[in-house]
Design a protein around this motif. Sequence first.
Motif, PDB file in Angstrom:
ATOM      1  N   ASP A   1       0.875  -1.165   0.000  1.00 35.27           N
ATOM      2  CA  ASP A   1       0.000   0.000   0.000  1.00 35.27           C
ATOM      3  C   ASP A   1       0.913   1.216   0.000  1.00 35.27           C
ATOM      4  OD1 ASP A   1      -1.971   1.876   0.322  1.00 35.27           O
ATOM      5  OD2 ASP A   1      -2.350   1.404   2.431  1.00 35.27           O
ATOM      6  N   HIS A   2       0.597   2.208  -0.758  1.00 35.20           N
ATOM      7  CA  HIS A   2       1.489   3.353  -0.921  1.00 35.20           C
ATOM      8  C   HIS A   2       1.399   4.364   0.223  1.00 35.20           C
ATOM      9  CE1 HIS A   2       2.785   2.024  -4.813  1.00 35.20           C
ATOM     10  NE2 HIS A   2       1.525   1.812  -5.150  1.00 35.20           N
ATOM     11  N   GLY A   3       0.743   4.029   1.333  1.00 33.82           N
ATOM     12  CA  GLY A   3       0.553   4.981   2.404  1.00 33.82           C
ATOM     13  C   GLY A   3       1.712   5.128   3.375  1.00 33.82           C
ATOM     14  N   ASP A   4       2.442   4.070   3.685  1.00 36.53           N
ATOM     15  CA  ASP A   4       3.463   4.085   4.727  1.00 36.53           C
ATOM     16  C   ASP A   4       4.850   4.253   4.106  1.00 36.53           C
ATOM     17  OD1 ASP A   4       5.327   3.501   6.725  1.00 36.53           O
ATOM     18  OD2 ASP A   4       4.080   1.944   7.611  1.00 36.53           O
ATOM     19  N   LEU A   5       5.418   5.444   4.244  1.00 38.69           N
ATOM     20  CA  LEU A   5       6.704   5.745   3.621  1.00 38.69           C
ATOM     21  C   LEU A   5       7.821   4.861   4.149  1.00 38.69           C
ATOM     22  CD1 LEU A   5       8.420   7.412   1.720  1.00 38.69           C
ATOM     23  CD2 LEU A   5       8.652   9.121   3.537  1.00 38.69           C
ATOM     24  N   GLN A   6       7.887   4.633   5.453  1.00 32.71           N
ATOM     25  CA  GLN A   6       8.958   3.800   6.013  1.00 32.71           C
ATOM     26  C   GLN A   6       8.868   2.371   5.484  1.00 32.71           C
ATOM     27  OE1 GLN A   6      11.626   4.920   7.738  1.00 32.71           O
ATOM     28  NE2 GLN A   6      12.355   2.867   7.284  1.00 32.71           N
ATOM     29  N   GLN A   7       7.659   1.847   5.387  1.00 28.52           N
ATOM     30  CA  GLN A   7       7.460   0.505   4.839  1.00 28.52           C
ATOM     31  C   GLN A   7       7.913   0.459   3.378  1.00 28.52           C
ATOM     32  OE1 GLN A   7       3.366  -0.761   4.421  1.00 28.52           O
ATOM     33  NE2 GLN A   7       3.914  -2.888   4.814  1.00 28.52           N
ATOM     34  N   GLN A   8       7.611   1.507   2.628  1.00 32.14           N
ATOM     35  CA  GLN A   8       8.036   1.588   1.230  1.00 32.14           C
ATOM     36  C   GLN A   8       9.557   1.585   1.124  1.00 32.14           C
ATOM     37  OE1 GLN A   8       6.246   1.986  -1.823  1.00 32.14           O
ATOM     38  NE2 GLN A   8       4.471   1.342  -0.653  1.00 32.14           N
ATOM     39  N   LEU A   9      10.224   2.390   1.947  1.00 30.50           N
ATOM     40  CA  LEU A   9      11.684   2.474   1.905  1.00 30.50           C
ATOM     41  C   LEU A   9      12.340   1.147   2.285  1.00 30.50           C
ATOM     42  CD1 LEU A   9      12.233   6.013   3.440  1.00 30.50           C
ATOM     43  CD2 LEU A   9      12.568   5.319   1.047  1.00 30.50           C
ATOM     44  N   THR A  10      11.813   0.502   3.313  1.00 30.61           N
ATOM     45  CA  THR A  10      12.348  -0.792   3.737  1.00 30.61           C
ATOM     46  C   THR A  10      12.190  -1.828   2.628  1.00 30.61           C
ATOM     47  OG1 THR A  10      11.892  -0.316   6.050  1.00 30.61           O
ATOM     48  CG2 THR A  10      12.163  -2.633   5.460  1.00 30.61           C
ATOM     49  N   ALA A  11      11.016  -1.885   2.037  1.00 31.24           N
ATOM     50  CA  ALA A  11      10.764  -2.844   0.952  1.00 31.24           C
ATOM     51  C   ALA A  11      11.660  -2.557  -0.244  1.00 31.24           C
ATOM     52  CB  ALA A  11       9.293  -2.797   0.544  1.00 31.24           C
ATOM     53  N   PHE A  12      11.793  -1.290  -0.594  1.00 28.70           N
ATOM     54  CA  PHE A  12      12.644  -0.921  -1.726  1.00 28.70           C
ATOM     55  C   PHE A  12      14.092  -1.349  -1.478  1.00 28.70           C
ATOM     56  CE2 PHE A  12      15.504   2.043  -3.854  1.00 28.70           C
ATOM     57  CZ  PHE A  12      15.149   1.813  -5.167  1.00 28.70           C
ATOM     58  N   LYS A  13      14.593  -1.099  -0.275  1.00 30.96           N
ATOM     59  CA  LYS A  13      15.974  -1.486   0.056  1.00 30.96           C
ATOM     60  C   LYS A  13      16.158  -2.997  -0.035  1.00 30.96           C
ATOM     61  CE  LYS A  13      16.923   2.465   3.025  1.00 30.96           C
ATOM     62  NZ  LYS A  13      17.122   2.926   4.403  1.00 30.96           N
ATOM     63  N   GLN A  14      15.177  -3.758   0.445  1.00 27.12           N
ATOM     64  CA  GLN A  14      15.267  -5.216   0.383  1.00 27.12           C
ATOM     65  C   GLN A  14      15.242  -5.704  -1.069  1.00 27.12           C
ATOM     66  OE1 GLN A  14      12.011  -6.291   2.967  1.00 27.12           O
ATOM     67  NE2 GLN A  14      13.301  -6.234   4.781  1.00 27.12           N
TER      68      GLN A  14
END
Length: 107
Positions: free
Chosen positions: A83-96
Motif C-alpha cells: 500500500d502506498h501509504g506508509d513511507l517507512q514501509q516503502q523504503l524498507t521494501a525498496f531497500k530489500q
Amino acid sequence: SADKLGMAFDLAHATIEGGQCWPLHVNLMWPYVQSLYVKDFVWNGNEVQWTPLGAGRIDSTFYRQLSRRGFRGPLSVHVEYLDHGDLQQQLTAFKQDLEQLRQWLRS
C-alpha cells in the motif's frame, strides 16, 4: 531504428502474458530495450499478486545475464505489492528488493 526508439522491458509482465516464452520476447525486443522495470509476482488463482523481488515467479537468470548482454541502461525497481501509504514501509521494501537485485546482478 534502435537509435530512435527505446522501450522499458518488464520481465514480470512478459512472464504474466507469455509464460515461459519470455526469453523469446526478450530476444525480439532486445535491440530496443533502453531500461528495465523490476518486480515480481505469483499467481493467486487467475489473478496476479505482486510480491517482494525473489519471492515470486520471475526468472532471476535474466538479471544474471545482463552484463553479458552489455546492458547499461537504468533499472526501475517497483514495490507494487505494498500500500502506498506508509513511507517507512516503502523504503524498507525498496531497500530489500534493491539488495536482491544487486545479488542477482553480481552472480
